[in-house]
Design a protein around this motif. Structure first.
Motif, PDB file in Angstrom:
ATOM      1  N   MET A 129     -10.399 -64.342 -26.885  1.00  0.00           N
ATOM      2  CA  MET A 129     -10.067 -63.224 -27.763  1.00  0.00           C
ATOM      3  C   MET A 129      -9.393 -63.688 -29.052  1.00  0.00           C
ATOM      4  SD  MET A 129      -7.710 -59.884 -26.968  1.00  0.00           S
ATOM      5  CE  MET A 129      -6.214 -60.859 -26.778  1.00  0.00           C
ATOM      6  N   VAL A 130      -8.452 -64.613 -28.948  1.00  0.00           N
ATOM      7  CA  VAL A 130      -7.745 -65.109 -30.133  1.00  0.00           C
ATOM      8  C   VAL A 130      -8.711 -65.858 -31.046  1.00  0.00           C
ATOM      9  CG1 VAL A 130      -5.986 -66.744 -30.928  1.00  0.00           C
ATOM     10  CG2 VAL A 130      -5.447 -65.113 -29.107  1.00  0.00           C
ATOM     11  N   SER A 131      -9.573 -66.686 -30.461  1.00  0.00           N
ATOM     12  CA  SER A 131     -10.574 -67.414 -31.247  1.00  0.00           C
ATOM     13  C   SER A 131     -11.533 -66.438 -31.919  1.00  0.00           C
ATOM     14  CB  SER A 131     -11.344 -68.368 -30.329  1.00  0.00           C
ATOM     15  OG  SER A 131     -12.306 -69.083 -31.060  1.00  0.00           O
ATOM     16  N   PHE A 132     -11.939 -65.401 -31.202  1.00  0.00           N
ATOM     17  CA  PHE A 132     -12.830 -64.354 -31.711  1.00  0.00           C
ATOM     18  C   PHE A 132     -12.186 -63.656 -32.922  1.00  0.00           C
ATOM     19  CE2 PHE A 132     -16.265 -61.777 -29.297  1.00  0.00           C
ATOM     20  CZ  PHE A 132     -16.970 -61.554 -30.456  1.00  0.00           C
ATOM     21  N   TYR A 133     -10.896 -63.359 -32.792  1.00  0.00           N
ATOM     22  CA  TYR A 133     -10.162 -62.686 -33.868  1.00  0.00           C
ATOM     23  C   TYR A 133     -10.175 -63.537 -35.143  1.00  0.00           C
ATOM     24  CZ  TYR A 133      -6.159 -60.959 -36.554  1.00  0.00           C
ATOM     25  OH  TYR A 133      -5.336 -60.503 -37.562  1.00  0.00           O
ATOM     26  N   HIS A 134      -9.868 -64.819 -35.008  1.00  0.00           N
ATOM     27  CA  HIS A 134      -9.872 -65.707 -36.181  1.00  0.00           C
ATOM     28  C   HIS A 134     -11.286 -65.866 -36.749  1.00  0.00           C
ATOM     29  CE1 HIS A 134      -5.678 -66.812 -36.152  1.00  0.00           C
ATOM     30  NE2 HIS A 134      -5.726 -67.098 -34.857  1.00  0.00           N
ATOM     31  N   PHE A 135     -12.267 -65.957 -35.848  1.00  0.00           N
ATOM     32  CA  PHE A 135     -13.647 -66.115 -36.290  1.00  0.00           C
ATOM     33  C   PHE A 135     -14.114 -64.899 -37.090  1.00  0.00           C
ATOM     34  CE2 PHE A 135     -18.240 -65.445 -35.321  1.00  0.00           C
ATOM     35  CZ  PHE A 135     -18.720 -66.499 -36.076  1.00  0.00           C
ATOM     36  N   SER A 136     -13.654 -63.708 -36.688  1.00  0.00           N
ATOM     37  CA  SER A 136     -14.104 -62.489 -37.363  1.00  0.00           C
ATOM     38  C   SER A 136     -13.673 -62.456 -38.825  1.00  0.00           C
ATOM     39  CB  SER A 136     -13.581 -61.241 -36.639  1.00  0.00           C
ATOM     40  OG  SER A 136     -12.185 -61.121 -36.776  1.00  0.00           O
ATOM     41  N   LYS A 137     -12.668 -63.248 -39.166  1.00  0.00           N
ATOM     42  CA  LYS A 137     -12.206 -63.300 -40.560  1.00  0.00           C
ATOM     43  C   LYS A 137     -13.163 -64.096 -41.453  1.00  0.00           C
ATOM     44  CE  LYS A 137      -7.289 -62.834 -39.477  1.00  0.00           C
ATOM     45  NZ  LYS A 137      -7.153 -61.520 -40.140  1.00  0.00           N
TER      46      LYS A 137
END
Length: 292
Positions: A129-137
């Motif tokens: 989830m944390v990696s996904f959040y950063h990737f979405s940026k």
């Protein structure tokens, strides 16, 4: 809560990116012709896909391993449902390697004859989830959700690309007997990469010398991959990834969720995921410094 149609569309209960796949194309995948020598790498997003793509490429392609060929991962292990380069998958020489985020029920029917191989890599969902959040940026075609708390609620509800993490992992594991499948976890790969490479070679029937195995392990370390233009996804066009927002390969660690989530958020996450996760056979490691 619902993601905007501009960023995601639903196909048979699963979220896809609208400008990279279409319902018409996805319809064709059900009858996609499978060869016995095919290898499918299946993951939920941000679970070590690029890492394992690279490892498979290094195992199968001596030219990748010895540095004599400059073919990037998108050509070595292309995406089944996102044919970004419009490659001709049908006439591709064997063995074909593919990457996919598809749920088990959208996988080509031919995979169920249990001859072609599926490698499924799972990662602890807080780090996902944390990696996904950063990737979405940095993903240009993603809806950027600034507030991490809002993103977390979407993730928990499965209102993100590839839908629910729990459904994805649970689905593939529950239907494992339908496929010729090997399960690995991101965390076991981090703890002992050589053992994981040997496990992959054994499953794939690839006989590498000890020297070749060591070369795969060496080149598949995070820092080597991050510096390798064939593997670090910097070749992705700017209309897909905005590299000025940060590197695609960010940290590659276990336990980074602790730097992002508050205690309350972690407890909220557990309240939604824990009961179903306890039924999964994987013992997820939440911190590389702790045993799972």
């Amino acid at each position: 809560m619902e993601p905007a149609e501009k960023y995601l569309f639903t196909y048979k209960g699963f979220y896809f990116q609208p400008d990279m796949a279409s319902a018409e194309y996805l319809d064709t995948l059900e009858d996609f012709e499978i060869r016995d020598s095919d290898v499918f790498l299946v993951t939920y997003p941000k679970s070590g896909t690029i890492w394992t793509q690279n490892i498979l490429s290094l195992i199968y392609h001596e030219g990748h391993r010895d540095g004599t060929e400059k073919v990037d991962l998108l050509d070595r292990v292309p995406w089944l449902e996102y044919n970004i380069r419009n490659a001709d998958y049908i006439s591709r020489p064997s063995p074909r390697l593919f990457a996919s985020h598809l749920p088990y029920y959208l996988a080509p029917k031919g995979l169920r004859n249990r001859r072609a191989k599926v490698v499924y890599v799972a990662r602890n969902p807080k780090d996902v989830m944390v990696s996904f959040y950063h990737f979405s940026k940095m993903a240009v075609k993603f809806e950027e959700v600034e507030d991490f708390g809002i993103f977390m609620e979407r993730f928990l509800a499965g209102k993100v690309l590839a839908s629910s993490w729990l459904d994805h992992v649970e689905g593939w594991y529950t239907h494992k007997d339908d496929f010729n499948i090997l399960f690995l976890t991101y965390e076991e790969m981090k703890k002992d990469l050589k053992s994981s490479v040997l496990k992959l070679c054994n499953f794939l029937g690839k006989r590498l010398t000890e020297k070749e195995v060591d070369a795969v392990v060496d080149q598949a370390t995070f820092n080597k991959m991050k510096a390798d233009p064939r593997a670090n996804y910097e070749f992705m066009p700017l209309d897909i990834l905005d590299h000025s927002k940060g590197p695609f390969l960010r940290k590659g660690t276990v336990g980074d969720w602790k730097n992002m989530m508050t205690v309350a958020q972690s407890e909220r996450f557990d309240s939604v995921f824990k009961k179903r996760m306890e039924k999964l056979p994987f013992k997820f490691c939440w911190d590389i410094n702790e045993e799972s």
